[in-house]
Scaffold this motif. Structure first.
Motif, short mmCIF file in Angstrom:
data_model
loop_
_atom_site.label_atom_id
_atom_site.label_comp_id
_atom_site.label_asym_id
_atom_site.label_seq_id
_atom_site.Cartn_x
_atom_site.Cartn_y
_atom_site.Cartn_z
N PRO A 1 -53.72 111.30 -14.47
CA PRO A 1 -55.07 111.67 -13.83
C PRO A 1 -56.41 111.45 -14.46
N GLU A 2 -56.48 111.42 -15.85
CA GLU A 2 -57.64 111.26 -16.36
C GLU A 2 -58.31 109.94 -15.82
N ILE A 3 -57.47 108.81 -15.85
CA ILE A 3 -58.13 107.57 -15.41
C ILE A 3 -58.23 107.42 -13.88
N GLN A 4 -57.33 107.97 -13.25
CA GLN A 4 -57.13 108.04 -11.81
C GLN A 4 -58.53 108.64 -11.26
N TYR A 5 -58.69 109.80 -11.77
CA TYR A 5 -59.63 110.65 -11.08
C TYR A 5 -60.97 110.86 -12.09
N SER A 6 -61.02 109.93 -13.05
CA SER A 6 -62.24 109.62 -13.90
C SER A 6 -62.72 111.02 -14.36
N LEU A 7 -61.63 111.78 -15.14
CA LEU A 7 -62.06 113.12 -15.68
C LEU A 7 -61.60 113.03 -17.26
N PRO A 8 -62.38 113.90 -18.06
CA PRO A 8 -61.85 114.21 -19.28
C PRO A 8 -60.57 114.70 -19.61
N SER A 9 -59.93 114.42 -20.57
CA SER A 9 -58.36 115.06 -20.71
C SER A 9 -58.23 116.47 -20.99
N TRP A 10 -59.41 117.02 -21.68
CA TRP A 10 -59.32 118.55 -21.80
C TRP A 10 -59.40 119.38 -20.48
N PHE A 11 -60.21 118.69 -19.57
CA PHE A 11 -60.45 119.32 -18.25
C PHE A 11 -59.16 119.12 -17.37
N VAL A 12 -58.66 117.88 -17.50
CA VAL A 12 -57.21 117.74 -16.68
C VAL A 12 -56.08 118.70 -17.18
#
Length: 288
Positions: A1-12
């Motif tokens: 999801p981090e790459i798919q949604y361009s989000l930092p891993s801690w947030f995911v």
């Protein structure tokens, strides 16, 4: 999801745990470009009249919003160049931010404190809901130039700006306000649809740091509410440490502070994937 949604891993990691079964929709919503919401200045014009003027000014797609005084505009980025804007017929504001003032529900003739007010959007909404009758103190550590300019444009004269560091107590205001809004400084993570760079500028440490500041601010804010009055606490983030934890801390300070339900729930969480607004947390506290 981090790459798919361009989000930092801690947030995911946080949100997969918090919204099992929904996180996919939540992450998708945070990546969608939101519509531009405008709030009609009903002191000057009706929604129907403004809609006609906007169409004449070349705004192509307009939809009605959640409240009678809200319009959503699509594909017109130069909104502040319009004559109708310069005439003070409307102001730009996300529906989530508008929701805060509706929960506060100020009445004409009341004394209201809007704390951490800058740039003043909620203060102007509050004054409009009060039909420009009463008194709204807009308090912030920043300069009030923007508030003064907007007062002129919107034709609102009940807002009194005060420059003050709200980490200190405003002793002249103890038990002076019918209603107090504390729209506290926060990580702003609920606004990443509009400010995608925020997710890379924030860390979990920021959440805990902001929570400490918010607890100090709410402890001071509640002192300005009259007996029988209301405090509304809001933040444009959905992180629990900045929302529920802050309110629960306040409730431990006195048995005279009581949570008032909003739409039958103890708190209001405005999730982008459910409400199509910025992410907001809102709580309402009665002072007995």
């Amino acid at each position: 999801p981090e790459i798919q949604y361009s989000l930092p891993s801690w947030f995911v990691k946080r949100w997969k745990k918090r919204l099992p079964g929904e996180w996919d929709d939540f992450f998708s919503a945070n990546n969608r470009v939101p519509p531009l919401s405008i709030r009609v200045n009903t002191l000057k014009i009706t929604t129907y009249e403004l809609k006609k003027i906007l169409l004449q000014e070349g705004v192509g797609k307009i939809e009605e919003g959640r409240w009678h005084d809200v319009l959503k505009i699509y594909g017109y980025p130069y909104i502040k160049d319009l004559r109708s804007y310069k005439m003070g017929y409307f102001t730009v504001q996300d529906e989530g931010a508008m929701w805060v003032s509706h929960v506060l529900s100020p009445n004409p003739g009341e004394t209201v404190l809007d704390l951490c007010s800058s740039p003043g959007g909620k203060a102007f909404h509050i004054a409009t809901l009060m039909s420009n009758k009463g008194l709204v103190y807009a308090v912030d550590i920043k300069d009030d130039v923007l508030i003064k300019e907007t007062k002129e444009r919107l034709g609102i004269d009940i807002i009194k700006p005060i420059r003050f560091d709200l980490r200190k107590e405003m002793k002249d205001f103890y038990q002076k306000a019918d209603k107090v809004l504390l729209d506290a400084p926060c990580t702003g993570l609920g606004t990443m649809r509009r400010r995608p760079e925020l997710k890379w500028k924030r860390s979990e440490k920021d959440i805990y740091r902001m929570s400490d500041l918010q607890k100090l601010l709410i402890k001071n804010a509640v002192k300005y509410v009259k007996t029988g009055g209301t405090l509304v606490y809001s933040v444009c983030t959905l992180e629990g440490e900045e929302g529920e934890d802050v309110v629960k801390y306040l409730l431990t300070l006195s048995p005279n502070y009581e949570l008032s339900p909003i739409d039958g729930k103890p708190y209001l969480y405005l999730y982008p994937h459910i409400y199509d607004t910025d992410g907001f947390f809102i709580a309402k506290i009665k002072v007995k």
